[in-house]
Design an enzyme around this catalytic site. Structure first.
Site, mmCIF file in Angstrom:
data_model
loop_
_atom_site.group_PDB
_atom_site.id
_atom_site.type_symbol
_atom_site.label_atom_id
_atom_site.label_comp_id
_atom_site.label_asym_id
_atom_site.label_seq_id
_atom_site.Cartn_x
_atom_site.Cartn_y
_atom_site.Cartn_z
ATOM 1 N N ASP A 146 -4.462 21.133 -12.418
ATOM 2 C CA ASP A 146 -4.906 19.906 -13.080
ATOM 3 C C ASP A 146 -4.479 20.017 -14.543
ATOM 4 O O ASP A 146 -5.049 20.796 -15.307
ATOM 5 C CB ASP A 146 -6.430 19.768 -12.951
ATOM 6 C CG ASP A 146 -6.978 18.515 -13.625
ATOM 7 O OD1 ASP A 146 -6.277 17.915 -14.462
ATOM 8 O OD2 ASP A 146 -8.124 18.148 -13.335
ATOM 9 N N TYR A 195 -14.070 20.038 -14.101
ATOM 10 C CA TYR A 195 -14.502 18.655 -14.261
ATOM 11 C C TYR A 195 -15.596 18.343 -13.234
ATOM 12 O O TYR A 195 -15.480 18.682 -12.051
ATOM 13 C CB TYR A 195 -13.308 17.718 -14.086
ATOM 14 C CG TYR A 195 -13.693 16.263 -13.954
ATOM 15 C CD1 TYR A 195 -14.502 15.640 -14.913
ATOM 16 C CD2 TYR A 195 -13.272 15.509 -12.863
ATOM 17 C CE1 TYR A 195 -14.875 14.317 -14.782
ATOM 18 C CE2 TYR A 195 -13.630 14.177 -12.732
ATOM 19 C CZ TYR A 195 -14.440 13.587 -13.691
ATOM 20 O OH TYR A 195 -14.819 12.275 -13.559
ATOM 21 N N LYS A 209 -6.086 9.275 -18.602
ATOM 22 C CA LYS A 209 -6.297 9.937 -19.878
ATOM 23 C C LYS A 209 -5.048 9.850 -20.762
ATOM 24 O O LYS A 209 -4.638 8.765 -21.140
ATOM 25 C CB LYS A 209 -6.730 11.383 -19.626
ATOM 26 C CG LYS A 209 -7.837 11.536 -18.579
ATOM 27 C CD LYS A 209 -9.080 10.703 -18.857
ATOM 28 C CE LYS A 209 -10.286 11.089 -18.014
ATOM 29 N NZ LYS A 209 -10.164 10.860 -16.567
ATOM 30 N N ARG A 243 0.841 -1.194 0.000
ATOM 31 C CA ARG A 243 0.000 0.000 0.000
ATOM 32 C C ARG A 243 0.875 1.243 0.000
ATOM 33 O O ARG A 243 0.573 2.245 -0.628
ATOM 34 C CB ARG A 243 -0.928 0.021 1.223
ATOM 35 C CG ARG A 243 -1.879 1.241 1.219
ATOM 36 C CD ARG A 243 -2.723 1.360 2.482
ATOM 37 N NE ARG A 243 -1.912 1.673 3.640
ATOM 38 C CZ ARG A 243 -1.737 0.877 4.677
ATOM 39 N NH1 ARG A 243 -2.299 -0.315 4.705
ATOM 40 N NH2 ARG A 243 -0.984 1.255 5.703
#
Length: 379
Positions: free
Chosen positions: A170, A98, A195, A46
């Site tokens: 972003d 977004y 993306k 993790r």
């Protein structure tokens, strides 16, 4: 190293055991320790994993940053940044955002006493009207999703530094190939790696890249403690995808320009958003801070109600009607019912996200086939 070389080699060394050129998939959850606390730098996956660490080093290099953190989604990365804040803090962000970010800000973190100001940041000076002693974060997208507003990163960074406010950009729509916000003064760069960076529509992932070591340690603590970290197989797939990022982005930009020019004069198109046009708002800023203008285009259909917009959106044969963007395949998206459905109608319509707006992610197919598809669908 130049960008293409970094995309192929950064963060990656031949495997010391076998000499494998590609970073192995370390499909393990835990690691042997010689004695308690005496390990080889890895304890539990993790927190760290060798495949993911190679990816994080590569991602940092692409954004000219020292540190990279990979998350299980772009929203996981966004969530980690928001957890730097405390009740009473304020955030300045864009009014074209977004839908997932808007939903997180308004439905999750606003409940914890964090105040958000959604502003048109096309003129960064507006920040001065809202910034106060409680303002701890400026969060911007550029180009924005989906109306391609261009925000002057360097100008926002100058104000953020003057007022000692953290600036996060972003950079998903541009990708590191077209734009590097850290070079322009940003503190943190966020990507939906799903993306353009991944580029093949087969991985969901996010990332943060930054230079400040203390800030990195704070974010790493959140990353490890809250656990929104990706597995080694996804990390391997993104490492593989990155190796062609520069080639893919060139093709996205070339096809995007041709498609945008075609749509600009199409009789079914009332309005087009693409930052490469000289009459696009803040085109000069885009030209200054981006290397090219990308493959993201939004159009408003002329005299089309919701039913007609749905009919056209469903008529494409090469463009796939789907959420997401940035893959090698071309996609068409209806933001109102898909990616931006969580934004109230009155708020999204203020910035032009209307019922008859479609967003195109132009892929790397043969552009003649894409043009033929547009011609047959836009009738």
């Amino acid at each position: 190293m130049k960008f293409a070389t970094k995309a192929i080699h950064a963060g990656q060394e031949p495997d010391p055991t076998t000499g494998a050129v590609m970073t192995p998939i370390y499909q393990t959850s835990t690691y042997w320790q010689k004695s308690p606390g005496d390990n080889k730098g890895y304890e539990y996956s993790r927190g760290t994993n060798p495949t993911r660490k190679a990816l994080e080093n590569c991602l940092a290099a692409l954004e000219n940053a020292q540190f990279g953190l990979a998350f299980s989604s772009g929203m996981g990365a966004t969530d980690a940044v928001m957890k730097l804040l405390k009740p009473g803090d304020e955030v300045i962000t864009g009014n074209d955002l977004y839908g997932g970010s808007y939903r997180m800000f308004t439905k999750i973190f606003a409940n914890y006493g964090i105040k958000f100001h959604f502003l048109n940041l096309s003129d960064p000076e507006i920040i001065r009207e809202y910034a106060n002693e409680n303002t701890k974060l400026i969060w911007i997208e550029t180009p924005t999703n989906p109306t391609m507003q261009i925000v002057d990163i360097a100008a926002v960074a100058a104000i953020s530094k003057e007022k000692n406010i953290l600036l996060t950009v972003d950079n998903t729509f541009a990708s590191p190939y077209l734009q590097n916000p850290i070079d322009l003064g940003a503190d943190i760069v966020m990507h939906s790696v799903t993306k353009y960076i991944g580029g093949h529509s087969d991985v969901v992932m996010g990332a943060l890249m930054l230079n400040d070591e203390e800030l990195y340690k704070r974010l790493w603590f959140i990353y490890n403690a809250c656990g929104a970290t990706p597995g080694p197989m996804d990390s391997f797939l993104v490492l593989r995808g990155i190796k062609t990022l520069h080639l893919r982005m060139k093709a996205h930009c070339e096809n995007g320009r041709i498609i945008a020019e075609f749509l600009k004069t199409h009789p079914k198109v009332e309005k087009i958003y693409w930052p490469g046009f000289k009459d696009h708002p803040n085109h000069d800023v885009a030209k200054k801070q981006m290397r090219d203008f990308g493959g993201m285009i939004s159009i408003v259909l002329k005299d089309a109600d919701l039913q007609e917009t749905f009919r056209i959106a469903s008529s494409f044969k090469v463009f796939a009607l789907a959420e997401s963007l940035g893959g090698v395949e071309s996609l068409i998206n209806h933001p109102v019912s898909m990616t931006h459905g969580s934004i109230p109608k009155e708020e999204r319509e203020k910035v032009g996200v209307v019922d008859n707006l479609l967003r195109l992610s132009v892929g790397v197919e043969d552009v003649d086939d894409l043009l033929e598809d547009l011609k047959q669908a836009l009738v």
